[in-house]
Design a protein around this motif. Structure first.
Motif, PDB file in Angstrom:
ATOM      1  N   LEU A 535       0.676  -1.234  -0.066  1.00  0.00           N
ATOM      2  CA  LEU A 535      -0.086  -0.007  -0.005  1.00  0.00           C
ATOM      3  C   LEU A 535       1.018   1.324  -0.025  1.00  0.00           C
ATOM      4  CD1 LEU A 535      -2.951  -0.907   2.458  1.00  0.00           C
ATOM      5  CD2 LEU A 535      -2.993  -1.210  -0.038  1.00  0.00           C
ATOM      6  N   TYR A 536       2.185   1.069   0.523  1.00  0.00           N
ATOM      7  CA  TYR A 536       2.950   2.392   0.491  1.00  0.00           C
ATOM      8  C   TYR A 536       3.196   2.862  -0.822  1.00  0.00           C
ATOM      9  CZ  TYR A 536       6.891  -0.717  -0.213  1.00  0.00           C
ATOM     10  OH  TYR A 536       7.858  -1.677  -0.757  1.00  0.00           O
ATOM     11  N   SER A 537       3.043   2.031  -1.923  1.00  0.00           N
ATOM     12  CA  SER A 537       3.300   2.629  -3.214  1.00  0.00           C
ATOM     13  C   SER A 537       2.096   3.528  -3.733  1.00  0.00           C
ATOM     14  CB  SER A 537       3.368   1.413  -4.230  1.00  0.00           C
ATOM     15  OG  SER A 537       2.016   0.605  -4.063  1.00  0.00           O
ATOM     16  N   TYR A 538       1.109   3.817  -3.030  1.00  0.00           N
ATOM     17  CA  TYR A 538      -0.045   4.668  -3.245  1.00  0.00           C
ATOM     18  C   TYR A 538       0.244   6.071  -2.589  1.00  0.00           C
ATOM     19  CZ  TYR A 538      -2.668   0.683  -5.563  1.00  0.00           C
ATOM     20  OH  TYR A 538      -2.947  -0.094  -6.242  1.00  0.00           O
ATOM     21  N   SER A 543       0.136  11.930  -2.016  1.00  0.00           N
ATOM     22  CA  SER A 543       0.602  13.327  -1.750  1.00  0.00           C
ATOM     23  C   SER A 543       0.572  14.222  -3.263  1.00  0.00           C
ATOM     24  CB  SER A 543       2.157  12.883  -1.398  1.00  0.00           C
ATOM     25  OG  SER A 543       2.219  12.241  -0.476  1.00  0.00           O
ATOM     26  N   GLU A 544       0.625  13.738  -4.087  1.00  0.00           N
ATOM     27  CA  GLU A 544       0.449  14.740  -5.310  1.00  0.00           C
ATOM     28  C   GLU A 544      -0.746  15.143  -5.512  1.00  0.00           C
ATOM     29  OE1 GLU A 544       2.172  16.799  -8.604  1.00  0.00           O
ATOM     30  OE2 GLU A 544       3.588  15.415  -6.730  1.00  0.00           O
ATOM     31  N   THR A 545      -1.667  14.351  -5.310  1.00  0.00           N
ATOM     32  CA  THR A 545      -3.202  14.815  -5.262  1.00  0.00           C
ATOM     33  C   THR A 545      -3.332  16.102  -4.365  1.00  0.00           C
ATOM     34  OG1 THR A 545      -3.589  12.655  -6.169  1.00  0.00           O
ATOM     35  CG2 THR A 545      -5.807  14.165  -5.354  1.00  0.00           C
ATOM     36  N   ILE A 546      -3.154  15.683  -3.132  1.00  0.00           N
ATOM     37  CA  ILE A 546      -3.222  16.884  -2.314  1.00  0.00           C
ATOM     38  C   ILE A 546      -2.283  18.083  -2.528  1.00  0.00           C
ATOM     39  CG2 ILE A 546      -3.003  17.332   0.347  1.00  0.00           C
ATOM     40  CD1 ILE A 546      -5.266  15.436  -0.559  1.00  0.00           C
ATOM     41  N   ILE A 577      -8.583  -0.837  -0.114  1.00  0.00           N
ATOM     42  CA  ILE A 577      -9.085   0.324  -0.718  1.00  0.00           C
ATOM     43  C   ILE A 577      -9.365   1.421   0.417  1.00  0.00           C
ATOM     44  CG2 ILE A 577     -10.976   1.050  -2.124  1.00  0.00           C
ATOM     45  CD1 ILE A 577     -10.720  -1.235  -3.678  1.00  0.00           C
ATOM     46  N   LEU A 578     -10.074   0.904   1.496  1.00  0.00           N
ATOM     47  CA  LEU A 578     -10.604   1.736   2.558  1.00  0.00           C
ATOM     48  C   LEU A 578      -9.389   2.250   3.193  1.00  0.00           C
ATOM     49  CD1 LEU A 578     -13.674  -0.400   3.930  1.00  0.00           C
ATOM     50  CD2 LEU A 578     -13.672   1.678   2.748  1.00  0.00           C
ATOM     51  N   THR A 579      -8.315   1.607   3.540  1.00  0.00           N
ATOM     52  CA  THR A 579      -7.120   2.105   4.236  1.00  0.00           C
ATOM     53  C   THR A 579      -6.476   3.411   3.295  1.00  0.00           C
ATOM     54  OG1 THR A 579      -6.495  -0.035   4.994  1.00  0.00           O
ATOM     55  CG2 THR A 579      -4.785   1.538   4.810  1.00  0.00           C
ATOM     56  N   VAL A 580      -6.605   3.145   1.971  1.00  0.00           N
ATOM     57  CA  VAL A 580      -6.048   4.307   1.027  1.00  0.00           C
ATOM     58  C   VAL A 580      -6.897   5.542   1.106  1.00  0.00           C
ATOM     59  CG1 VAL A 580      -5.621   4.727  -1.305  1.00  0.00           C
ATOM     60  CG2 VAL A 580      -4.870   2.610  -0.435  1.00  0.00           C
ATOM     61  N   MET A 581      -8.285   5.082   1.166  1.00  0.00           N
ATOM     62  CA  MET A 581      -9.122   6.429   1.339  1.00  0.00           C
ATOM     63  C   MET A 581      -8.895   7.040   2.617  1.00  0.00           C
ATOM     64  SD  MET A 581     -10.766   6.724  -1.522  1.00  0.00           S
ATOM     65  CE  MET A 581      -9.287   6.376  -2.256  1.00  0.00           C
ATOM     66  N   GLN A 582      -8.615   6.257   3.685  1.00  0.00           N
ATOM     67  CA  GLN A 582      -8.373   6.793   5.102  1.00  0.00           C
ATOM     68  C   GLN A 582      -7.282   7.735   4.963  1.00  0.00           C
ATOM     69  OE1 GLN A 582      -8.258   3.975   8.184  1.00  0.00           O
ATOM     70  NE2 GLN A 582      -7.962   5.722   9.520  1.00  0.00           N
ATOM     71  N   TRP A 583      -6.217   7.267   4.122  1.00  0.00           N
ATOM     72  CA  TRP A 583      -5.037   8.149   4.151  1.00  0.00           C
ATOM     73  C   TRP A 583      -5.212   9.293   3.488  1.00  0.00           C
ATOM     74  CZ3 TRP A 583      -1.028   3.534   2.452  1.00  0.00           C
ATOM     75  CH2 TRP A 583      -0.609   2.871   3.553  1.00  0.00           C
ATOM     76  N   LEU A 584      -6.078   9.233   2.404  1.00  0.00           N
ATOM     77  CA  LEU A 584      -6.361  10.352   1.421  1.00  0.00           C
ATOM     78  C   LEU A 584      -7.062  11.436   2.552  1.00  0.00           C
ATOM     79  CD1 LEU A 584      -6.191  11.919  -1.275  1.00  0.00           C
ATOM     80  CD2 LEU A 584      -8.498  10.615  -1.638  1.00  0.00           C
ATOM     81  N   GLN A 585      -8.159  10.985   3.118  1.00  0.00           N
ATOM     82  CA  GLN A 585      -8.889  11.851   4.019  1.00  0.00           C
ATOM     83  C   GLN A 585      -8.046  12.440   4.932  1.00  0.00           C
ATOM     84  OE1 GLN A 585     -11.965   9.087   5.236  1.00  0.00           O
ATOM     85  NE2 GLN A 585     -12.963   9.426   3.184  1.00  0.00           N
ATOM     86  N   GLU A 589      -7.145  16.585   5.426  1.00  0.00           N
ATOM     87  CA  GLU A 589      -7.417  17.256   6.455  1.00  0.00           C
ATOM     88  C   GLU A 589      -6.250  18.022   7.100  1.00  0.00           C
ATOM     89  OE1 GLU A 589      -9.515  16.567  10.882  1.00  0.00           O
ATOM     90  OE2 GLU A 589      -9.398  14.812   9.546  1.00  0.00           O
ATOM     91  N   ARG A 590      -5.218  17.393   7.150  1.00  0.00           N
ATOM     92  CA  ARG A 590      -3.948  17.797   7.930  1.00  0.00           C
ATOM     93  C   ARG A 590      -3.419  18.977   6.994  1.00  0.00           C
ATOM     94  NH1 ARG A 590       1.378  14.180   7.791  1.00  0.00           N
ATOM     95  NH2 ARG A 590       1.289  15.125   5.755  1.00  0.00           N
ATOM     96  N   GLU A 591      -3.318  19.034   5.723  1.00  0.00           N
ATOM     97  CA  GLU A 591      -2.996  19.917   4.774  1.00  0.00           C
ATOM     98  C   GLU A 591      -4.016  21.199   4.833  1.00  0.00           C
ATOM     99  OE1 GLU A 591      -0.474  20.186   2.866  1.00  0.00           O
ATOM    100  OE2 GLU A 591       0.329  18.627   3.526  1.00  0.00           O
ATOM    101  N   MET A 592      -5.168  21.140   5.118  1.00  0.00           N
ATOM    102  CA  MET A 592      -6.137  22.126   5.127  1.00  0.00           C
ATOM    103  C   MET A 592      -5.933  22.718   6.451  1.00  0.00           C
ATOM    104  SD  MET A 592      -7.732  22.662   2.365  1.00  0.00           S
ATOM    105  CE  MET A 592      -6.076  22.337   1.465  1.00  0.00           C
ATOM    106  N   ARG A 593      -5.725  21.983   7.408  1.00  0.00           N
ATOM    107  CA  ARG A 593      -5.714  22.744   8.950  1.00  0.00           C
ATOM    108  C   ARG A 593      -4.377  23.505   8.895  1.00  0.00           C
ATOM    109  NH1 ARG A 593      -9.506  20.993  12.203  1.00  0.00           N
ATOM    110  NH2 ARG A 593     -10.530  19.262  11.821  1.00  0.00           N
ATOM    111  N   GLU A 594      -3.327  23.494   8.022  1.00  0.00           N
ATOM    112  CA  GLU A 594      -2.143  24.017   7.976  1.00  0.00           C
ATOM    113  C   GLU A 594      -2.426  25.454   7.446  1.00  0.00           C
ATOM    114  OE1 GLU A 594       0.790  21.714   6.349  1.00  0.00           O
ATOM    115  OE2 GLU A 594       1.244  20.330   7.951  1.00  0.00           O
ATOM    116  N   MET A 595      -3.477  25.434   6.674  1.00  0.00           N
ATOM    117  CA  MET A 595      -3.899  26.723   6.008  1.00  0.00           C
ATOM    118  C   MET A 595      -4.542  27.542   7.109  1.00  0.00           C
ATOM    119  SD  MET A 595      -2.315  26.251   2.845  1.00  0.00           S
ATOM    120  CE  MET A 595      -3.165  27.739   2.071  1.00  0.00           C
ATOM    121  N   LYS A 596      -3.864  28.450   7.651  1.00  0.00           N
ATOM    122  CA  LYS A 596      -4.329  29.068   9.136  1.00  0.00           C
ATOM    123  C   LYS A 596      -5.393  29.970   8.463  1.00  0.00           C
ATOM    124  CE  LYS A 596      -1.742  27.047  12.136  1.00  0.00           C
ATOM    125  NZ  LYS A 596      -2.311  26.116  12.892  1.00  0.00           N
ATOM    126  N   ASP A 597      -5.209  30.845   7.116  1.00  0.00           N
ATOM    127  CA  ASP A 597      -6.147  31.650   6.945  1.00  0.00           C
ATOM    128  C   ASP A 597      -7.419  31.223   6.390  1.00  0.00           C
ATOM    129  OD1 ASP A 597      -4.268  33.545   7.218  1.00  0.00           O
ATOM    130  OD2 ASP A 597      -3.643  33.478   4.912  1.00  0.00           O
TER     131      ASP A 597
END
Length: 768
Positions: A535-538, A543-546, A577-585, A589-597
């Motif tokens: 799964l780590y190959s995904y 990361s590129e999508t986010i 598949i559910l594990t990959v989706m959980q990583w994506l979510q 969430e982490r990337e959006m929380r870093e956007m303080k504005d």
């Protein structure tokens, strides 16, 4: 001798129903009669009250119109207000005659008088007098201060020269009409004649009518009471009307004791109908009792033919004898069933579990013949093929046993019926396609089915028929029972000892439902044979999508589609598949929380009911395509909010940079909205919107004003030619520059220079 007490009990058992029927008939009859009489009475009362209201309004309106018409057409009124008609003049006598005629021509009119503002005098039908000595002068003062031109509440009128008072309602109009300021015309309507008129339109022996003015004073009936007047407390109010023109309330109803006198006639009809129903009910009860007793009589004759045991009494009634015979029969039946079927369900289920787990294979044949789980029993001398089908149910919540398994005998109510329906449908469906089916609950939401069939088709054709059967079962269960399910079909085997292999392949097929399921059906042949992909190959794809999502690049949709395409190509298991989706979510969430504005605007998408609903929908998706659609819809919603929040925070800075860029490059003839859109990576339409919002003007007007200001300075402070100045402020030729300059400034560039070079000119520094 047998007593026929059962016949009497059966006969009297109908009497509660009989009494209830009679009571309901009587109640309904009175209820219907009362409702009909009340509705009809209320309707008649409402019509009568409406007639009285309309009559009163029309009478008062006619009085008002006649008086105002006389005041408008008679020139003597204007002469009096102007001071031309003095005491003793012929014109004044004529005007007094007009007032008397108005009083005599209308029965409701109590008096009419005119107040002249010029000298504070009042003209009545008795003559001219000073307003200060006039008995109704307080009302004149109130009328002069009031703009209300409606009829006044009831008030007391004292006749000049007397000490008696009468109740009147009044209306005043400013003269000359319609809104003059020279005087007042006051119309007084007597309450007593108004009461007499209303009394002629009502029948106080049947109904009552109470009329109150806007202040709550009673207009009708008279305050002192009349012989036939009826007050509200003497009856039941049925109608309440308001006169918008007069502001009066009309309350009416039926006089107590008179409302239901005529109902007795209709009540007799209902009593006759009720008696007829009672007679018919008695006849029917006797008939039904005699007919129902005949089977009991035949049954008792057969029971009496049986040999009686010592000590039993033969003079008991029918009920006791039937009960005694049934108890004996039930006791014997229960004992027999307990001996024959004590543990058949448990033994059959245990045999099924042993087949699925591959244990106890040495005694399988014997146990199978003994328990006969298949409808046609055990077959011998026939080549058979077996297959296992595993049905996984969704959105189904049934009770389970302590060990996590299911047993039909433990279910109750709706759960038991649903469980039996599912097993019954599965077995009947298998029989329709020529298979013998044996189904058992394996876990809380999973049913396993062992299918058996004679070998008469090729194995490939058998697999196709299995899929057709599974598809039909899915559609039927979803359409009739509302059950969503997924079916895994195992491989075909020819010996019961290998049933566990088919069961394991069916379980394995369920793990690939998202990527391999076709209409929620997965076969063992579709399960990939290659090794599991790590799964780590995904992670790079995620990361590129986010990253593209955070940079507000539209490529994130393409990369998300590529991520799902890779999972479909690699045939991942549902859990992976559910594990990959959980990583994506989680990464989103982490990337959006870093956007303080903008994190505050996006918080509801990652916390609370909306976030939980999104995760639940993704986890319960029926296929990879549905999961892709859900992820795309949610991420698109987050993306739009993210972009909107980002643009709101940065558009002012962008506008400031645009303004500075224009001020530095206004000399460039190619400067335009398209140029700015390429320079600042925004659309021309959005750039125009920013200028309109920030500077309240279009981009073209902003650029033209900037160029004209610089051109004016160069015309005043330099001796450069107009052509040179035109190129210096961003115009390709002097013709275009001159046309724009004249449109904005009002004069040509040459005239402007001449005007600005004359110190004595008053236009210097002015509007030009």
């Amino acid at each position: 001798m047998m007593r026929k007490s059962w016949y009497r009990r059966l006969l009297f058992s109908y009497f509660p129903i009989f009494m209830l029927t009679v009571s309901i008939l009587i109640f309904l009859s009175f209820l219907i009669v009362n409702e009909i009489s009340r509705n009809e009475t209320g309707k008649a009362n409402r019509i009568t009250t409406g007639f009285v209201l309309d009559s009163v309004e029309k009478s008062l309106t006619k009085v008002e119109m006649d008086v105002l018409s006389e005041a408008e057409t008679n020139k003597s009124y204007s002469s009096f207000l102007n001071g031309q008609a003095q005491s003793g003049s012929t014109m004044l006598y004529g005007l007094v005659g007009s007032l008397r005629a108005l009083k005599d021509n209308h029965e409701l009119v109590h008096s009419v008088y005119i107040y002249r503002t010029k000298d504070h005098t009042v003209l009545t039908r008795s003559g001219l007098q000073d307003a200060s000595t006039f008995g109704d002068y307080p009302y004149i003062e109130q009328a002069l201060r009031s703009e209300d031109r409606q009829w006044s509440p009831v008030r007391e009128w004292t006749e000049p020269g007397t000490h008696t008072s009468e109740r009147v309602i009044s209306m005043h109009k400013r003269l000359p009409l319609p809104f003059g300021g020279q005087g007042l015309l006051v119309i007084n309507i007597g309450v007593y004649p108004l009461q007499q008129m209303i009394g002629q339109m009502t029948n106080p022996t049947v109904s009552y009518l109470v009329i109150n003015d806007a202040s709550g004073q009673t207009i009708y009936p008279a305050a002192s009471g009349t012989k036939d007047a009826v007050k509200a407390e003497d009856g039941q109010q049925l109608t309440h009307l308001m006169s918008p023109r007069l502001g009066w309330s009309f309350e009416s109803g039926i006089r107590a004791g008179q409302l239901f006198e005529w109902v007795s006639v209709i009540s007799y009809v209902w009593i006759v109908v009720g008696l007829a129903v009672v007679i018919l009910a008695v006849i029917y009860i006797i008939y039904v009792t005699r007919r129902n007793y005949r089977p009991i009589q035949l049954m008792m004759q057969r029971i009496q033919q049986l040999p009686s045991r010592p000590g039993e009494e033969n003079n008991k009634d029918e009920l006791w004898m039937i009960d005694h015979a049934l108890q004996s029969l039930i006791r014997q039946t229960i004992d027999y069933e307990q001996q024959e079927h004590a543990n058949i369900l448990i033994r059959r289920r245990q045999l099924f579990l042993d087949l699925m787990e591959g244990t106890g294979t040495e005694t399988v044949e014997l146990r199978l013949n003994d328990l006969s789980p298949f409808a046609d029993g055990g077959k011998r001398g026939v080549t058979l093929v077996y297959a296992v089908m595993v049905v996984e149910l969704h959105d189904l919540d049934l009770p389970q046993t302590a060990d996590g398994s299911r047993r039909l005998e433990d279910h109750g109510g709706e759960d038991q019926r649903l469980s039996l329906s599912l097993l019954g449908v599965v077995q009947e469906l298998a029989a329709t396609y020529g298979w013998q089916g044996w189904a058992e609950w394996m876990s809380r939401k999973r049913i396993s089915i062992l299918l058996r069939k004679e070998v008469d088709d090729g194995e490939g054709l058998l697999g196709v028929k299995l899929q057709e059967m599974a598809q039909t079962g899915c559609e039927w269960l979803h359409g009739h029972l509302g059950v969503q399910l997924t079916i895994g079909i195992g491989g075909q085997i020819h010996e019961l000892a290998h049933v566990q292999d088919s069961y394991r392949s069916a379980i394995s097929a369920l793990r690939y439902r998202l990527t391999l399921g076709v209409r929620d059906i997965v076969t063992s042949e579709q399960v990939p044979q290659a090794d599991d992909i790590p799964l780590y190959s995904y992670l790079p794809l995620i990361s590129e999508t986010i990253r593209s999502f955070r940079l507000a690049s539209h490529d994130w949709r393409v990369q998300l589609e590529g991520l799902f395409g890779a999972m479909e190509t690699d045939k991942l298991k549902d859990g992976d598949i559910l594990t990959v989706m959980q990583w994506l979510q989680e990464l989103l969430e982490r990337e959006m929380r870093e956007m303080k504005d903008v994190s505050g605007a996006l918080d509801r998408y990652f916390n609370g009911p909306e976030a939980e609903r999104w995760k639940s929908e993704v986890e319960s998706a029926s296929s990879l395509a549905v999961m892709h659609t859900l992820m795309l819809e949610h991420m698109t919603t987050v993306y739009r909010t993210y972009v909107a929040a980002s643009e709101t925070k940065s558009y002012r800075a962008m506008v400031s940079e645009m303004k500075q860029y224009i001020e530095e490059h206004y000399t460039n003839p190619d400067l335009s909205l398209n140029h700015l859109s390429e320079r600042f990576d925004v659309s021309p339409k959005y750039a125009s919107h920013l200028f309109k919002t920030e500077f309240d003007m279009k981009f073209v007007d902003f650029l033209t004003r900037l160029r004209m200001n610089h051109a004016q300075q160069m015309l005043c402070n330099t001796t450069e030619t107009v052509q040179h100045i035109a190129t210096q402020v961003g115009y390709a030729n002097s013709i275009t520059f001159g046309r724009v300059f004249k449109r904005v400034v009002g004069v040509t560039p040459g005239d402007y220079r001449k005007l600005r070079l004359k110190p004595e000119d008053s236009l210097t520094g002015g509007a030009l």
